[in-house]
Write a protein that holds these residues in place. Sequence first.
Motif, short mmCIF file in Angstrom:
data_model
loop_
_atom_site.label_atom_id
_atom_site.label_comp_id
_atom_site.label_asym_id
_atom_site.label_seq_id
_atom_site.Cartn_x
_atom_site.Cartn_y
_atom_site.Cartn_z
N GLU A 61 55.41 67.35 127.78
CA GLU A 61 55.36 67.79 129.17
C GLU A 61 55.24 66.59 130.10
OE1 GLU A 61 51.98 70.36 129.31
OE2 GLU A 61 53.16 72.11 128.75
N LYS A 115 57.71 76.04 123.62
CA LYS A 115 56.28 75.90 123.33
C LYS A 115 56.05 75.46 121.88
CE LYS A 115 54.79 79.05 126.92
NZ LYS A 115 54.37 80.39 127.27
N SER A 116 56.88 75.95 120.98
CA SER A 116 56.78 75.53 119.58
C SER A 116 57.12 74.05 119.44
CB SER A 116 57.72 76.38 118.71
OG SER A 116 57.74 75.89 117.41
N LEU A 150 58.57 74.34 133.52
CA LEU A 150 57.92 75.46 132.86
C LEU A 150 57.06 76.19 133.88
CD1 LEU A 150 56.66 73.88 129.53
CD2 LEU A 150 58.50 75.52 129.82
N GLN A 167 65.99 76.07 118.73
CA GLN A 167 65.31 74.79 118.89
C GLN A 167 66.27 73.63 118.70
OE1 GLN A 167 62.30 75.54 115.92
NE2 GLN A 167 60.72 75.86 117.47
N ASP A 174 61.50 80.05 126.17
CA ASP A 174 60.16 79.52 126.45
C ASP A 174 59.32 79.42 125.18
OD1 ASP A 174 60.71 79.19 129.12
OD2 ASP A 174 59.78 81.07 129.75
N LYS A 175 59.44 80.42 124.31
CA LYS A 175 58.69 80.40 123.05
C LYS A 175 59.15 79.23 122.17
CE LYS A 175 57.65 83.27 119.03
NZ LYS A 175 57.91 84.54 118.35
N THR A 218 53.86 77.35 135.45
CA THR A 218 52.50 76.80 135.41
C THR A 218 51.81 77.17 136.70
OG1 THR A 218 51.19 74.80 135.12
CG2 THR A 218 53.33 74.53 136.16
N LEU A 230 56.73 71.80 121.73
CA LEU A 230 55.61 71.07 122.32
C LEU A 230 54.45 70.94 121.33
CD1 LEU A 230 55.63 72.60 125.91
CD2 LEU A 230 56.05 70.21 125.33
N ARG A 231 54.14 72.04 120.63
CA ARG A 231 53.04 72.01 119.65
C ARG A 231 53.34 71.04 118.51
NH1 ARG A 231 53.20 77.54 120.35
NH2 ARG A 231 54.42 77.82 118.47
N VAL A 242 59.89 69.39 130.72
CA VAL A 242 59.80 69.19 129.27
C VAL A 242 60.92 68.23 128.85
CG1 VAL A 242 59.75 70.32 127.04
CG2 VAL A 242 58.97 71.55 129.04
#
Length: 178
Positions: free
Chosen positions: A54, A44-45, A64, A10, A40-41, A66, A47-48, A74
């Motif tokens: 996005e 996503k973390s 990403l 990250q 990707d994981k 979709t 983003l959360r 992103v």
Amino acid sequence: MTTLRLSDLQLVLLSAAAQRDDGSLLPPPDSIGERTPAVDKAIKSLLRRDLAAELDTSDVNGSLPTDRDRLIGVRITAAGRAAIGACQEEEEENRASDEPQGKAPPVSKPPSRPASKIGTVLSFLRRDEGATLEEMIAATGWLPHTTRAALTGLRKKGHSIAKGKRGDTTCYRIATEA
């Protein structure tokens, strides 16, 4: 103040995005290699946690997965930049660009802080008394294993790092420059 815990992946993604003009996290930097499910994981973390956001994009490589009607890119957010300390550097750059252009630059002053965390570690290691692992951890905010890895990286770059004792504590210092 709550400290964010970010994985190395990250941190690399956010740092690379902060250096890009468009702030995109994708495609991943060369140091990571190919895009994997782990990347990707990590995204996503981010983003959360609102460290990334996005946005619609037309870049197939920087999107990403979709639905097929729309590509999602992103980008790093202000919170993401703050998490890696990039905001402070940008503010300094903005202040420098806001100065009047007709004036001569001020007399150079010694920098108030090293430009990077590894610069901080190097400045500690260059002191006559060197630095303990705990001092370097406190100065950088890194975990012990990350700090030791940074010392290994400096050795690989040609720095000769001597290990000694200060009382009962192990102390590191630069023996000779690369």
